[in-house]
Design an enzyme around this catalytic site. Sequence first.
Site, mmCIF file in Angstrom:
data_model
loop_
_atom_site.group_PDB
_atom_site.id
_atom_site.type_symbol
_atom_site.label_atom_id
_atom_site.label_comp_id
_atom_site.label_asym_id
_atom_site.label_seq_id
_atom_site.Cartn_x
_atom_site.Cartn_y
_atom_site.Cartn_z
ATOM 1 N N ASP A 68 0.858 -1.009 0.057
ATOM 2 C CA ASP A 68 -0.115 0.021 0.115
ATOM 3 C C ASP A 68 0.775 1.188 -0.119
ATOM 4 O O ASP A 68 0.247 2.277 -0.226
ATOM 5 C CB ASP A 68 -0.995 -0.067 1.248
ATOM 6 C CG ASP A 68 -0.504 -0.272 2.628
ATOM 7 O OD1 ASP A 68 0.960 -0.097 2.555
ATOM 8 O OD2 ASP A 68 -1.200 -0.077 3.414
ATOM 9 N N SER A 69 2.231 1.189 0.013
ATOM 10 C CA SER A 69 3.143 2.259 -0.171
ATOM 11 C C SER A 69 2.799 2.653 -1.603
ATOM 12 O O SER A 69 3.237 3.984 -1.953
ATOM 13 C CB SER A 69 4.612 1.865 -0.293
ATOM 14 O OG SER A 69 4.824 0.459 -1.146
ATOM 15 N N ASP A 111 -1.086 -6.138 -0.043
ATOM 16 C CA ASP A 111 -1.425 -5.527 1.248
ATOM 17 C C ASP A 111 -3.173 -5.254 1.254
ATOM 18 O O ASP A 111 -3.606 -4.647 0.670
ATOM 19 C CB ASP A 111 -0.901 -4.272 1.151
ATOM 20 C CG ASP A 111 0.251 -4.305 2.265
ATOM 21 O OD1 ASP A 111 0.452 -4.978 2.880
ATOM 22 O OD2 ASP A 111 1.180 -3.028 2.047
ATOM 23 N N LYS A 140 -1.150 -9.482 2.986
ATOM 24 C CA LYS A 140 -0.403 -8.985 4.383
ATOM 25 C C LYS A 140 -1.162 -8.100 5.051
ATOM 26 O O LYS A 140 -2.132 -7.175 4.305
ATOM 27 C CB LYS A 140 0.948 -8.117 3.800
ATOM 28 C CG LYS A 140 1.672 -7.512 5.028
ATOM 29 C CD LYS A 140 2.910 -7.146 4.281
ATOM 30 C CE LYS A 140 3.139 -5.753 3.795
ATOM 31 N NZ LYS A 140 2.895 -4.566 4.597
ATOM 32 N N GLU A 209 9.600 -4.120 10.110
ATOM 33 C CA GLU A 209 9.864 -2.984 9.652
ATOM 34 C C GLU A 209 10.591 -1.996 10.755
ATOM 35 O O GLU A 209 9.972 -1.813 11.900
ATOM 36 C CB GLU A 209 8.951 -2.202 8.985
ATOM 37 C CG GLU A 209 9.278 -0.805 8.346
ATOM 38 C CD GLU A 209 8.197 -0.289 7.259
ATOM 39 O OE1 GLU A 209 7.197 -1.137 7.131
ATOM 40 O OE2 GLU A 209 8.127 0.760 6.823
HETATM 41 O O1 KIV Z 1 3.532 -1.311 1.772
HETATM 42 C C1 KIV Z 1 4.725 -1.482 1.341
HETATM 43 O O2 KIV Z 1 5.598 -1.370 0.482
HETATM 44 C C2 KIV Z 1 5.293 -2.155 2.588
HETATM 45 C C3 KIV Z 1 6.643 -2.471 2.738
HETATM 46 C C4 KIV Z 1 7.450 -1.183 2.791
HETATM 47 C C5 KIV Z 1 7.081 -3.521 3.404
HETATM 48 O O3 KIV Z 1 4.646 -2.674 3.603
#
Ligand code: KIV
Length: 293
Positions: A68-69, A111, A140, A209
Amino acid sequence: MTTAVAPAPTPYGSLPTNSPQALRRPVSLPRLAQMRERGEKISVLTAYDATFAAVVDAAGVDCILVGDSLGMVCQGLSTTVGVTLEAMRHHTDAVARGLRRANGSTWLISDLPFGTYQESKEQALRNATVLMQAGAHMIKIEGGGWTAEVVHFLVERGIPVCAHLGLTPQTVHALGGYRVQGREDHAAQVMREQAKALEDAGASMLVLEMVPHALATELTNELKHCHTIGIGAGNGTAGQVLVLHDMLGINLGKNPKFVRNFMEGAASVPDAIAAYVRAVKDGSFPDNAVHAW
Ligand code: KIV
């Protein structure tokens, strides 16, 4: 013998043919466990679209995370809190399509965004189903404690789950900023208990993290069936993950200390990603003297 399938040409160009990688066996949970058993580090990288999915796959990355980044990277948001399930479905679908078109073998994690699994385990199942049907192999979710029940519910119903402890960006406001987590004795003890509960609930991966190197290494040694994937957690974890744009040095802000810019010294983006895979596998990234706390 398996033969590589050439990608279908389109008016806009072809996705990369994944020459040696097209011959790789698909990454699966048993293969990840085998890698762990023989001490091979697991490489994970984010991707958000079809072309990058194919490029990342061709470079030999084991797992793609549609994180979700993408809220920050693709949508210009300042945190991940505003990312919707529909945005995650859209990008997961694009990445899965890119992998299929390139005959890819990478394991695909997606995510569940903020607000799509906190209400009830039924809500989590409904929304995880959306991402699985878009092509994810695993979902995730962030957080510990109450999430163990959700993990158990999903895993029992055939959805592999990656958990996420330490700095959990969806709760950045509650945490008071993007800070290292688990430094104090009490916080470290809570993380130990949460990690164990998540493994017992059936999580087969755990992102750690911004966790001190010593604690992340201890958790890695403690968890037998749940593979730890570190980001800013030192080199003692079973694998590593980075945000694609960070490791390519095109983060719009300032790269965190735990990131290495793999474009430095690389001739191309595919070269930089291949260098990342090599560095994760041979243990030269992360370098604890530079990237850990
Ligand atoms: O959203 C994401 O990219 C993440 C990673 C930084 C682990 O959760």
